[in-house]
Design a protein around this motif. Structure first.
Motif, PDB file in Angstrom:
ATOM      1  N   GLU A 127      -9.347   8.414  -4.168  1.00 43.51           N
ATOM      2  CA  GLU A 127      -8.626   7.214  -4.591  1.00 43.51           C
ATOM      3  C   GLU A 127      -7.732   6.697  -3.449  1.00 43.51           C
TER       4      GLU A 127
ATOM      5  N   LYS B 232      -9.888   5.087  -0.817  1.00 44.09           N
ATOM      6  CA  LYS B 232     -10.387   3.795  -1.298  1.00 44.09           C
ATOM      7  C   LYS B 232      -9.285   2.731  -1.161  1.00 44.09           C
ATOM      8  N   LYS B 233      -8.062   3.085  -1.590  1.00 43.07           N
ATOM      9  CA  LYS B 233      -6.952   2.140  -1.477  1.00 43.07           C
ATOM     10  C   LYS B 233      -6.647   1.842  -0.009  1.00 43.07           C
TER      11      LYS B 233
ATOM     12  N   GLU C  72      -9.121  -0.675   1.115  1.00 43.56           N
ATOM     13  CA  GLU C  72      -8.746  -1.986   0.579  1.00 43.56           C
ATOM     14  C   GLU C  72      -7.595  -2.583   1.388  1.00 43.56           C
ATOM     15  N   GLY C  73      -6.656  -1.729   1.794  1.00 46.06           N
ATOM     16  CA  GLY C  73      -5.543  -2.194   2.625  1.00 46.06           C
ATOM     17  C   GLY C  73      -6.027  -2.711   3.971  1.00 46.06           C
TER      18      GLY C  73
ATOM     19  N   ASP D  18       2.262   1.765  -3.352  1.00 39.35           N
ATOM     20  CA  ASP D  18       1.182   2.213  -4.226  1.00 39.35           C
ATOM     21  C   ASP D  18       0.948   3.718  -4.044  1.00 39.35           C
TER      22      ASP D  18
ATOM     23  N   LEU E  55       0.833  -1.204   0.000  1.00 40.06           N
ATOM     24  CA  LEU E  55       0.000   0.000   0.000  1.00 40.06           C
ATOM     25  C   LEU E  55       0.873   1.261   0.000  1.00 40.06           C
TER      26      LEU E  55
END
Length: 183
Positions: free
Chosen positions: A115, A118-119, A122-123, A22, A19
């Protein structure tokens, strides 16, 4: 017993590191050489990381400069950048390639923050899935003559690990959001 926990800590660390990498690739209006990390250049038929074919510098806050080790690579580097999702058209003067990052609009900044969040979510889901897998594995230990108390301890330690990584992800999301929104 802690050896059983180490496996899940390693998985959580990998998820967190993924993450963070990213996030490093998300451009926040300033030049960040990490946006080039995933780009591969055709170097005599071999896809090679862009960092291995030239010197990458940030001479100005919104510019990345790439000086290839070999002048013949300029075309290949430009082609790789254009094919990537960086979204910036390179310019060259025959010796170096320059990437000039435009100032981000308010709307684009807000989209990037969404974004990032959101990531981040997800992490967190990935971390919680690792916790669930760990708890399932610990419950199966009851069949191997491991006491209820030991299983409870493992689950509690795993929960503390989970909480720590979730907090770290939230801090990472907050820092990246702040970086994106800073004009």
């Amino acid at each position: 017993m802690d050896g059983k926990l180490k496996v899940y800590e390693d998985k959580m660390t990998k998820a967190f590191d993924y993450l963070a990498a990213d996030f490093a690739a998300i451009r926040a209006g300033r030049a960040n050489p990490h946006v080039l990390d995933k780009i591969r250049v055709d170097y005599y038929g071999t896809p090679t990381p862009i960092q291995q074919v030239g010197n990458i510098t940030v001479p100005e806050p919104r510019m990345i400069q790439i000086a290839p080790w070999e002048k013949t690579l300029i075309r290949n580097i430009e082609k790789a950048i254009l094919a990537s999702d960086v979204g910036i058209t390179p310019s060259n003067d025959g010796a170096v390639i320059r990437l000039v990052f435009p100032e981000l609009t308010e709307e684009r900044r807000k989209d990037l923050v969404k974004e990032v969040k959101k990531k981040g979510e997800e992490g967190k889901v990935a971390i919680r899935n690792i916790r669930r897998d760990g708890n399932d594995a610990f419950r199966k230990l009851a069949k191997e003559d491991v006491s209820e108390d030991q299983i409870k301890q493992l689950e509690e330690k795993l929960q503390k690990l989970t909480d720590r990584f979730i907090k770290d992800i939230e801090r990472l999301v907050e820092e990246k959001s702040k970086e994106i929104l800073t004009v």
